[in-house]
Scaffold this motif. Sequence first.
Motif, PDB file in Angstrom:
ATOM      1  N   ARG A 212      38.559  35.094  64.134  1.00 49.16           N
ATOM      2  CA  ARG A 212      39.913  35.387  63.679  1.00 49.16           C
ATOM      3  C   ARG A 212      39.977  35.482  62.165  1.00 49.16           C
ATOM      4  O   ARG A 212      40.668  36.351  61.614  1.00 49.16           O
ATOM      5  CB  ARG A 212      40.877  34.298  64.176  1.00 49.16           C
ATOM      6  N   VAL A 213      39.246  34.619  61.466  1.00 46.72           N
ATOM      7  CA  VAL A 213      39.197  34.687  59.999  1.00 46.72           C
ATOM      8  C   VAL A 213      38.630  36.025  59.546  1.00 46.72           C
ATOM      9  O   VAL A 213      39.172  36.689  58.641  1.00 46.72           O
ATOM     10  CB  VAL A 213      38.355  33.514  59.442  1.00 46.72           C
ATOM     11  N   LEU A 214      37.537  36.456  60.171  1.00 50.52           N
ATOM     12  CA  LEU A 214      36.922  37.728  59.794  1.00 50.52           C
ATOM     13  C   LEU A 214      37.832  38.908  60.110  1.00 50.52           C
ATOM     14  O   LEU A 214      37.910  39.866  59.333  1.00 50.52           O
ATOM     15  CB  LEU A 214      35.586  37.880  60.524  1.00 50.52           C
ATOM     16  N   LYS A 215      38.513  38.856  61.236  1.00 48.85           N
ATOM     17  CA  LYS A 215      39.406  39.958  61.590  1.00 48.85           C
ATOM     18  C   LYS A 215      40.588  40.034  60.634  1.00 48.85           C
ATOM     19  O   LYS A 215      40.988  41.132  60.215  1.00 48.85           O
ATOM     20  CB  LYS A 215      39.881  39.781  63.031  1.00 48.85           C
ATOM     21  N   GLU A 216      41.151  38.890  60.277  1.00 52.47           N
ATOM     22  CA  GLU A 216      42.254  38.893  59.315  1.00 52.47           C
ATOM     23  C   GLU A 216      41.791  39.429  57.966  1.00 52.47           C
ATOM     24  O   GLU A 216      42.515  40.181  57.301  1.00 52.47           O
ATOM     25  CB  GLU A 216      42.816  37.475  59.165  1.00 52.47           C
ATOM     26  N   GLU A 224      40.632  33.726  50.889  1.00 49.03           N
ATOM     27  CA  GLU A 224      41.198  32.406  50.593  1.00 49.03           C
ATOM     28  C   GLU A 224      42.377  32.091  51.512  1.00 49.03           C
ATOM     29  O   GLU A 224      42.496  30.982  52.038  1.00 49.03           O
ATOM     30  CB  GLU A 224      41.637  32.334  49.127  1.00 49.03           C
ATOM     31  N   ASP A 225      43.241  33.092  51.721  1.00 51.00           N
ATOM     32  CA  ASP A 225      44.408  32.877  52.584  1.00 51.00           C
ATOM     33  C   ASP A 225      43.994  32.673  54.036  1.00 51.00           C
ATOM     34  O   ASP A 225      44.594  31.856  54.758  1.00 51.00           O
ATOM     35  CB  ASP A 225      45.362  34.065  52.472  1.00 51.00           C
ATOM     36  N   THR A 226      42.983  33.403  54.492  1.00 49.53           N
ATOM     37  CA  THR A 226      42.535  33.232  55.874  1.00 49.53           C
ATOM     38  C   THR A 226      41.910  31.852  56.093  1.00 49.53           C
ATOM     39  O   THR A 226      42.108  31.236  57.142  1.00 49.53           O
ATOM     40  CB  THR A 226      41.518  34.324  56.236  1.00 49.53           C
ATOM     41  N   LEU A 241      37.834  19.504  53.904  1.00 46.73           N
ATOM     42  CA  LEU A 241      36.864  19.298  52.829  1.00 46.73           C
ATOM     43  C   LEU A 241      36.015  20.548  52.620  1.00 46.73           C
ATOM     44  O   LEU A 241      35.763  20.960  51.480  1.00 46.73           O
ATOM     45  CB  LEU A 241      35.980  18.102  53.180  1.00 46.73           C
ATOM     46  N   VAL A 242      35.595  21.183  53.723  1.00 49.85           N
ATOM     47  CA  VAL A 242      34.802  22.410  53.619  1.00 49.85           C
ATOM     48  C   VAL A 242      35.617  23.519  52.965  1.00 49.85           C
ATOM     49  O   VAL A 242      35.128  24.235  52.074  1.00 49.85           O
ATOM     50  CB  VAL A 242      34.316  22.843  55.019  1.00 49.85           C
ATOM     51  N   THR A 243      36.862  23.683  53.374  1.00 49.02           N
ATOM     52  CA  THR A 243      37.720  24.731  52.805  1.00 49.02           C
ATOM     53  C   THR A 243      37.925  24.516  51.313  1.00 49.02           C
ATOM     54  O   THR A 243      37.854  25.468  50.517  1.00 49.02           O
ATOM     55  CB  THR A 243      39.074  24.742  53.525  1.00 49.02           C
ATOM     56  N   THR A 244      38.172  23.283  50.917  1.00 46.43           N
ATOM     57  CA  THR A 244      38.386  22.985  49.493  1.00 46.43           C
ATOM     58  C   THR A 244      37.148  23.323  48.674  1.00 46.43           C
ATOM     59  O   THR A 244      37.243  23.934  47.588  1.00 46.43           O
ATOM     60  CB  THR A 244      38.738  21.497  49.326  1.00 46.43           C
ATOM     61  N   VAL A 245      35.988  22.968  49.178  1.00 48.44           N
ATOM     62  CA  VAL A 245      34.746  23.238  48.450  1.00 48.44           C
ATOM     63  C   VAL A 245      34.502  24.734  48.325  1.00 48.44           C
ATOM     64  O   VAL A 245      34.124  25.240  47.254  1.00 48.44           O
ATOM     65  CB  VAL A 245      33.569  22.544  49.166  1.00 48.44           C
ATOM     66  N   VAL A 246      34.727  25.478  49.402  1.00 48.03           N
ATOM     67  CA  VAL A 246      34.499  26.924  49.365  1.00 48.03           C
ATOM     68  C   VAL A 246      35.465  27.605  48.397  1.00 48.03           C
ATOM     69  O   VAL A 246      35.075  28.490  47.620  1.00 48.03           O
ATOM     70  CB  VAL A 246      34.637  27.518  50.782  1.00 48.03           C
ATOM     71  N   LEU A 247      36.720  27.193  48.391  1.00 48.20           N
ATOM     72  CA  LEU A 247      37.703  27.792  47.480  1.00 48.20           C
ATOM     73  C   LEU A 247      37.349  27.495  46.021  1.00 48.20           C
ATOM     74  O   LEU A 247      37.469  28.378  45.152  1.00 48.20           O
ATOM     75  CB  LEU A 247      39.099  27.269  47.809  1.00 48.20           C
ATOM     76  N   ILE A 248      36.905  26.275  45.743  1.00 44.79           N
ATOM     77  CA  ILE A 248      36.518  25.929  44.374  1.00 44.79           C
ATOM     78  C   ILE A 248      35.281  26.728  43.961  1.00 44.79           C
ATOM     79  O   ILE A 248      35.191  27.231  42.828  1.00 44.79           O
ATOM     80  CB  ILE A 248      36.258  24.422  44.259  1.00 44.79           C
ATOM     81  N   GLN A 249      34.321  26.870  44.859  1.00 45.14           N
ATOM     82  CA  GLN A 249      33.099  27.615  44.539  1.00 45.14           C
ATOM     83  C   GLN A 249      33.406  29.078  44.249  1.00 45.14           C
ATOM     84  O   GLN A 249      32.781  29.689  43.377  1.00 45.14           O
ATOM     85  CB  GLN A 249      32.104  27.477  45.702  1.00 45.14           C
ATOM     86  N   ARG A 250      34.367  29.654  44.966  1.00 44.71           N
ATOM     87  CA  ARG A 250      34.707  31.055  44.724  1.00 44.71           C
ATOM     88  C   ARG A 250      35.414  31.236  43.379  1.00 44.71           C
ATOM     89  O   ARG A 250      35.449  32.336  42.835  1.00 44.71           O
ATOM     90  CB  ARG A 250      35.587  31.583  45.848  1.00 44.71           C
ATOM     91  N   GLN A 251      35.962  30.154  42.846  1.00 46.34           N
ATOM     92  CA  GLN A 251      36.627  30.231  41.546  1.00 46.34           C
ATOM     93  C   GLN A 251      35.664  29.980  40.389  1.00 46.34           C
ATOM     94  O   GLN A 251      35.705  30.685  39.370  1.00 46.34           O
ATOM     95  CB  GLN A 251      37.791  29.218  41.487  1.00 46.34           C
ATOM     96  N   VAL A 252      34.797  28.990  40.517  1.00 44.73           N
ATOM     97  CA  VAL A 252      33.941  28.585  39.399  1.00 44.73           C
ATOM     98  C   VAL A 252      32.486  28.965  39.594  1.00 44.73           C
ATOM     99  O   VAL A 252      31.694  28.861  38.650  1.00 44.73           O
ATOM    100  CB  VAL A 252      34.060  27.063  39.165  1.00 44.73           C
ATOM    101  N   GLY A 253      32.098  29.375  40.818  1.00 45.53           N
ATOM    102  CA  GLY A 253      30.719  29.742  41.062  1.00 45.53           C
ATOM    103  C   GLY A 253      29.864  28.543  41.425  1.00 45.53           C
ATOM    104  O   GLY A 253      30.327  27.402  41.500  1.00 45.53           O
ATOM    105  N   GLY A 254      28.577  28.801  41.653  1.00 43.27           N
ATOM    106  CA  GLY A 254      27.646  27.737  42.013  1.00 43.27           C
ATOM    107  C   GLY A 254      26.837  28.117  43.244  1.00 43.27           C
ATOM    108  O   GLY A 254      27.056  29.168  43.871  1.00 43.27           O
ATOM    109  N   ASN A 255      25.888  27.264  43.581  1.00 40.74           N
ATOM    110  CA  ASN A 255      25.026  27.483  44.736  1.00 40.74           C
ATOM    111  C   ASN A 255      25.755  26.987  45.985  1.00 40.74           C
ATOM    112  O   ASN A 255      25.788  25.794  46.270  1.00 40.74           O
ATOM    113  CB  ASN A 255      23.701  26.738  44.556  1.00 40.74           C
TER     114      ASN A 255
END
Length: 349
Positions: A212-216, A224-226, A241-255
């Motif tokens: 559903r996330v991919l389709k949206e 980010e919204d999905t 916790l996973v969502t927060t980490v992914v959103l932060i990584q997409r903003q600041v970068g990182g491995n």
Amino acid sequence: MLQIIFIVFAAIATLFFVLLLFSLLGKPPGEEVRARMEQYLVETEMAASEYHDPDEDASPREDIDASDDEWVRENRGGGQGGVKKVLANVGSIITPRGMAMRIAAELAKADVPLKANEYVAIQFLAVTLSLAFGMIIFKNIALAVGIAVLGYFSPMIWVKVKKSQRIREFNEQILDTLIMLANGLKAGYSFLQAMEMVSREAPPPMGKELKRVLKENSLGVNLEDTLLALNDRVESEDWDLVTTVVLIQRQVGGNLAEILDKIGFVIRQRMKIKGDIQTKTAQAKVSGMLVGALPIGIGFLIYLINPKFMMKLFTFKSGGFRGWYVVIFGIFWEIIGMYIIMKIVDIEV
């Protein structure tokens, strides 16, 4: 008193007959929209199946199967049975729009294949039939109202149980999902490609939610919204916790692969601590259940030994007081006591 009861039942029966007549003669809600959506989906699927890129040498990319998108496509208009049609029309009349949106959100969280108006119609029928059953069998308006209240809350309890079960299954799949996402990123996939791979391999509800996330996202919604919408649907602390980490990584970068490995380690440790707590509080939970069941067991044994003595609780009358009031009062406080005991031993991690 009997005249008032008869008038109430006549009004309910008349309302139900009118709604039933409307549901049989009228179209179900959204039938025209479903027909247009069905035509659009058929045309797009045919066009996609006939299209081949001549410049593409690799094997065609395996995309998400449209048959898995129950959230996009309603049931086909012609396949809607009579019961579903009745529930849809009855519920559309007695369901306010704001209430329908809240109910639809709860049904989506529980993965219950019902619309909001169908759920409200089931609840309305449960109350009506419970009230009629109580009046016909027991001939007591207070007891009939109590049974009707139980009928009103029964669908809500069922949805809550389904929701809790789905959240538990989702939480059990988070650790494996993080491992698969991290391995996909280490193999050179992008985050969306890794998520698509996991959506094909993971069982529901994780696979269904990621699809559903991919389709949206493919329909134009920001990733980010999905992800935030997914977080609202599953209501999982670990996935938050996973969502927060992914959103932060997409903003600041990182491995991201390394970050997901660390998140997986944290979740694994939390699961271990929760298991230890459940082991140490198991005795208290069992003790609470035994203490709560003890009065019921003793009452049943007394009934087997001396039925006349025990039946006085149900046949005693003194003015407006009835003996079964004591039974209801005792059951009420038993439930409260067991709830308090369970809350005491429920330790959050």
